[in-house]
Design a protein around this motif. Structure first.
Motif, PDB file in Angstrom:
ATOM      1  N   THR A 124       0.838  -1.208   0.000  1.00 56.57           N
ATOM      2  CA  THR A 124       0.000   0.000   0.000  1.00 56.57           C
ATOM      3  C   THR A 124       0.873   1.258   0.000  1.00 56.57           C
ATOM      4  OG1 THR A 124      -0.112  -0.309   2.374  1.00 56.57           O
ATOM      5  CG2 THR A 124      -2.088  -0.899   1.113  1.00 56.57           C
ATOM      6  N   ALA A 127       2.396   1.572  -3.441  1.00 55.77           N
ATOM      7  CA  ALA A 127       1.349   2.002  -4.384  1.00 55.77           C
ATOM      8  C   ALA A 127       1.103   3.506  -4.239  1.00 55.77           C
ATOM      9  CB  ALA A 127       0.066   1.225  -4.138  1.00 55.77           C
ATOM     10  N   ARG A 128       0.997   3.970  -2.996  1.00 55.88           N
ATOM     11  CA  ARG A 128       0.703   5.398  -2.780  1.00 55.88           C
ATOM     12  C   ARG A 128       1.804   6.276  -3.375  1.00 55.88           C
ATOM     13  NH1 ARG A 128       0.001   5.772   2.788  1.00 55.88           N
ATOM     14  NH2 ARG A 128      -1.471   4.076   2.547  1.00 55.88           N
ATOM     15  N   GLU A 131       1.097   7.227  -7.022  1.00 59.02           N
ATOM     16  CA  GLU A 131      -0.160   7.858  -7.445  1.00 59.02           C
ATOM     17  C   GLU A 131       0.115   9.132  -8.222  1.00 59.02           C
ATOM     18  OE1 GLU A 131      -2.727   8.294  -4.079  1.00 59.02           O
ATOM     19  OE2 GLU A 131      -3.088   6.132  -4.015  1.00 59.02           O
ATOM     20  N   GLN A 153      -6.326   3.518 -14.650  1.00 57.00           N
ATOM     21  CA  GLN A 153      -5.540   2.507 -13.928  1.00 57.00           C
ATOM     22  C   GLN A 153      -4.080   2.974 -13.921  1.00 57.00           C
ATOM     23  OE1 GLN A 153      -4.766  -1.050 -16.218  1.00 57.00           O
ATOM     24  NE2 GLN A 153      -5.810  -2.279 -14.691  1.00 57.00           N
ATOM     25  N   GLN A 173      -3.262  -0.205  -9.770  1.00 56.39           N
ATOM     26  CA  GLN A 173      -4.297   0.420  -8.932  1.00 56.39           C
ATOM     27  C   GLN A 173      -5.386   0.962  -9.842  1.00 56.39           C
ATOM     28  OE1 GLN A 173      -2.651   3.316  -5.951  1.00 56.39           O
ATOM     29  NE2 GLN A 173      -0.779   3.128  -7.132  1.00 56.39           N
ATOM     30  N   ARG A 175      -8.269   3.517 -10.331  1.00 57.35           N
ATOM     31  CA  ARG A 175      -8.741   4.759  -9.689  1.00 57.35           C
ATOM     32  C   ARG A 175     -10.228   4.606  -9.358  1.00 57.35           C
ATOM     33  NH1 ARG A 175      -8.006   9.608 -13.288  1.00 57.35           N
ATOM     34  NH2 ARG A 175      -8.334  10.817 -11.404  1.00 57.35           N
ATOM     35  N   HIS A 207     -12.168  -1.719  -9.072  1.00 55.66           N
ATOM     36  CA  HIS A 207     -12.014  -0.862  -7.897  1.00 55.66           C
ATOM     37  C   HIS A 207     -13.010  -1.288  -6.839  1.00 55.66           C
ATOM     38  CE1 HIS A 207     -12.470   2.608  -5.231  1.00 55.66           C
ATOM     39  NE2 HIS A 207     -11.194   2.809  -5.505  1.00 55.66           N
TER      40      HIS A 207
END
Ligand code: SAM
Ligand code: SF4
Length: 458
Positions: A124, A127-128, A131, A153, A173, A175, A207
């Protein structure tokens, strides 16, 4: 992805007082957006940067930056190979550019902003750090204001053994659909008639939110309701996720383009296995037949890599056969390029000689071009609806005030069409009658409505 990233960065910099100038010589800031999918793309950037060495020596006040996947992949190496570069920014850190510029211009020295590596922390957190900042949309920063890209994505988790993208763009990820729909509404209000949804495996979009899960089909249904939008396209698709539900949704939603870019990469099971693509040719054909049954009007295109590790002549001939069986609208063909940090670079030998890769590339292109031309010929005499994009490359070289110029546009199936028209037609949907074709282009003329005068008796 890179075109969209450039649009975002320019829009952001405009908000911070920058303007776009016509030539690098006039610029205070030179920012290169880069790709690292193949070595050739990277070498082009290093060679372009090399040419700036003298410019920087003469004008030390100019800021030089490198953004995009190469920045994420090479990081400090860029400063080493081009020591006059002031900033290096990965694709997940583009929001940091204005701040970095302030620091560079106020004398704080070189700046680098990159996202975490895949193994640098919890999923996580990694991933962040990848962004992006997509809601900054500025129609004047797009090549054509009536067409827009919309990222749905980020990143990729497929880890095909040859590919650097899961490292440079981070974990997959989706959105949130709310964010995507509200961005699409902004785009429609700004005059976008066509949006192209972007993702590395766009049809795997998913999602999970408080109201449950949204998949690609669900997202298309929500986007279809937006007033003003006329066409919805999406790239790139992953063969295993081209489900019947998605194909039926495309069939039932008239604004959604039945153009499906679904790269096969190879026609040989042995090669696909070494690529870790996660499907066999039998699986690919099952998917292809599903498309033919549910969406017979679809145009399908592909990507192929030639000369991947261990590819024999026999394997290669299977790629030729696949193109002949599927009769793709077009295929993008790439010669395998070893990418540092990938599984193939670590575990497989790049054993196909350069000349063999080049010869296979040419052969596959020739087969695809012949098929594209044959299939385009079937459209001669038909009328197609075209979203006019602007003057063609040929028109750009001609007199800018000429009343008649060659214009270019695309059909909903992504076929390129050229015709004689005028510049004011850009952004219009027009009916074009096809008179001639080549492998890549349909050549036509504006369809005129026949007016029949009927005399009144007596
Ligand atoms: N995500 C998409 C997919 O899987 O189909 C494509 C992403 S990639 C940006 C575009 C294309 O570049 C791939 O489909 C592949 O054909 C090609 N490519 C990727 N890595 C490559 C490499 N190391 N050498 C040559 N071609 C490569
Ligand atoms: Fe690369 Fe494979 Fe992901 Fe496409 S699906 S971006 S080729 S790893």
């Amino acid at each position: 992805m890179n075109v969209l990233d450039s649009e975002m960065v320019i829009a952001d910099l405009k908000r911070h007082g920058y303007t776009v100038v016509d030539s690098p010589g006039e610029a205070d800031l030179l920012l290169y957006n880069t790709c690292s999918i193949r070595e050739q793309a990277e070498e082009k950037t290093y060679s372009a940067l090399g040419k700036l060495k003298e410019t920087k020596a003469r004008h030390p006040e100019k800021t030089i930056g490198v953004m995009g996947c190469m920045a994420q992949k090479d990081q400090e190496t860029i400063f080493r190979r081009a020591p006059f570069v002031d900033m290096v920014v990965g694709p997940g850190q583009l929001h940091a550019i204005p701040d970095m510029l302030t620091k560079v211009t106020s004398g704080e020295g070189r700046q680098m902003a990159v996202s975490l590596g895949r193994k640098d922390g919890k999923q996580t957190v990694v991933a962040r750090s990848h962004e992006t900042f997509d809601p900054l949309r500025d129609p004047t920063m797009r090549p054509t204001p009536f067409q827009a890209y919309l990222r749905i994505q980020i990143g990729c988790d497929k880890f095909c053994t040859y590919c650097v993208v899961p490292n440079t763009r981070g974990p997959e990820q989706g959105r949130s659909p709310e964010e995507i729909v509200s961005e699409a509404r902004v785009l429609a209000e700004q005059g976008a008639l066509e949006i192209t949804l972007l993702g590395q495996t766009v049809n795997s979009y998913r999602h999970r939110g408080p109201d449950g899960e949204t998949d690609m089909a669900g997202l298309l249904e929500r986007l279809h309701d937006i007033d003003g939008l006329k066409r919805i396209k999406f790239v790139t698709n992953y063969p295993k996720d081209m489900t019947a539900r998605l194909l039926e949704t495309i069939r039932d939603l008239p604004k959604v383009s039945p153009y499906l870019h679904v790269p096969a990469q190879s026609g040989s099971d042995a090669v696909l296995k070494r690529m870790k693509r996660g499907y066999t040719i039998a699986d690919y054909m099952e998917m292809f037949e599903r498309i033919e049954t549910i969406l017979p009007e679809a145009s399908v295109s592909s990507d192929f890599i030639v000369g991947f590790c261990g590819e024999t002549d026999e394997d290669f001939q299977k790629s030729v056969k696949l193109i002949e069986r599927c009769r793709f609208k077009n295929s993008f063909i790439f010669q395998y390029s070893v990418r540092e940090g990938t599984k193939a670079a670590a575990n497989l030998i790049d054993d196909v000689p350069r000349e063999v890769k080049a010869a296979r590339n040419n052969e596959l292109l020739a087969v695809q071009d012949r098929i594209s031309k044959e299939d385009n010929q079937k459209l001669i005499g038909d009328t197609v609806e075209v979203l006019v994009e602007g003057p063609s490359k040929k028109a750009d070289r001609s007199d800018p005030d000429a009343p008649v110029v060659q214009m270019t546009g695309r059909t909903i199936c992504d076929r390129i069409v050229v015709f004689d028209g005028n510049r004011r037609q850009a952004g219009q949907l027009m009916d074009i009658q096809i008179d001639d074709v080549s492998s890549h282009t349909l050549i036509g003329r504006v369809k005129t409505v026949e007016v029949v005068s009927l005399g009144m008796p007596g």
